[in-house]
Design a protein around this motif. Structure first.
Motif, PDB file in Angstrom:
ATOM      1  N   GLU A  31      -5.774  13.074   1.106  1.00 43.06           N
ATOM      2  CA  GLU A  31      -6.268  11.800   0.578  1.00 43.06           C
ATOM      3  C   GLU A  31      -6.901  10.958   1.680  1.00 43.06           C
ATOM      4  O   GLU A  31      -7.925  10.307   1.460  1.00 43.06           O
ATOM      5  N   MET A  32      -6.317  10.975   2.872  1.00 46.94           N
ATOM      6  CA  MET A  32      -6.895  10.234   3.993  1.00 46.94           C
ATOM      7  C   MET A  32      -8.253  10.800   4.391  1.00 46.94           C
ATOM      8  O   MET A  32      -9.209  10.060   4.632  1.00 46.94           O
ATOM      9  N   TYR A  42      -2.492   7.073  11.062  1.00 50.45           N
ATOM     10  CA  TYR A  42      -3.901   6.840  10.717  1.00 50.45           C
ATOM     11  C   TYR A  42      -4.524   5.753  11.594  1.00 50.45           C
ATOM     12  O   TYR A  42      -5.614   5.919  12.140  1.00 50.45           O
ATOM     13  N   TYR A  94     -10.753   9.797   1.785  1.00 52.88           N
ATOM     14  CA  TYR A  94     -11.082   8.379   1.944  1.00 52.88           C
ATOM     15  C   TYR A  94     -12.061   8.173   3.106  1.00 52.88           C
ATOM     16  O   TYR A  94     -13.038   7.438   2.985  1.00 52.88           O
ATOM     17  N   LYS A 142       0.839  -1.185   0.000  1.00 54.65           N
ATOM     18  CA  LYS A 142       0.000   0.000   0.000  1.00 54.65           C
ATOM     19  C   LYS A 142       0.878   1.241   0.000  1.00 54.65           C
ATOM     20  O   LYS A 142       1.877   1.299   0.702  1.00 54.65           O
ATOM     21  N   THR A 143       0.474   2.209  -0.782  1.00 51.49           N
ATOM     22  CA  THR A 143       1.209   3.461  -0.818  1.00 51.49           C
ATOM     23  C   THR A 143       0.651   4.390   0.254  1.00 51.49           C
ATOM     24  O   THR A 143      -0.516   4.302   0.625  1.00 51.49           O
ATOM     25  N   TYR A 144       1.500   5.261   0.743  1.00 48.44           N
ATOM     26  CA  TYR A 144       1.066   6.217   1.746  1.00 48.44           C
ATOM     27  C   TYR A 144       0.159   7.253   1.110  1.00 48.44           C
ATOM     28  O   TYR A 144       0.383   7.680  -0.014  1.00 48.44           O
ATOM     29  N   LYS A 145      -0.848   7.655   1.842  1.00 47.18           N
ATOM     30  CA  LYS A 145      -1.754   8.694   1.375  1.00 47.18           C
ATOM     31  C   LYS A 145      -1.372  10.018   2.039  1.00 47.18           C
ATOM     32  O   LYS A 145      -0.909  10.048   3.170  1.00 47.18           O
ATOM     33  N   SER A 146      -1.613  11.089   1.318  1.00 42.73           N
ATOM     34  CA  SER A 146      -1.430  12.415   1.919  1.00 42.73           C
ATOM     35  C   SER A 146      -2.567  12.635   2.916  1.00 42.73           C
ATOM     36  O   SER A 146      -3.546  11.885   2.947  1.00 42.73           O
TER      37      SER A 146
END
Length: 66
Positions: A15-16, A41, A19, A8-12
């Protein structure tokens, strides 16, 4: 033992927040975004989410106040 693991790529932070709104209907105010830079998170969402819920629906999913 040849399991394939999804990376999984990190979200900014934005973006979190997006989501959380789209998938969980959780609204994060702009003044609260700083918590995502102070804590990860998982520590914010998973352990405490049931304290902020108002109950469960007929499928057992947590319900949150709008």
């Amino acid at each position: 033992m040849n399991e394939k693991r999804e990376i999984k790529t990190y979200k900014s932070i934005d973006e979190m927040v997006e989501y959380l709104y789209k998938s969980k209907k959780i609204i994060v105010d702009d003044e609260d975004k700083h918590y995502f830079s102070e804590r990860n998170y998982i520590s914010l969402i998973n352990p405490y989410k049931q304290f902020f819920s108002t109950g469960r629906n007929n499928k057992g999913k947590l319900i949150y106040k709008n």
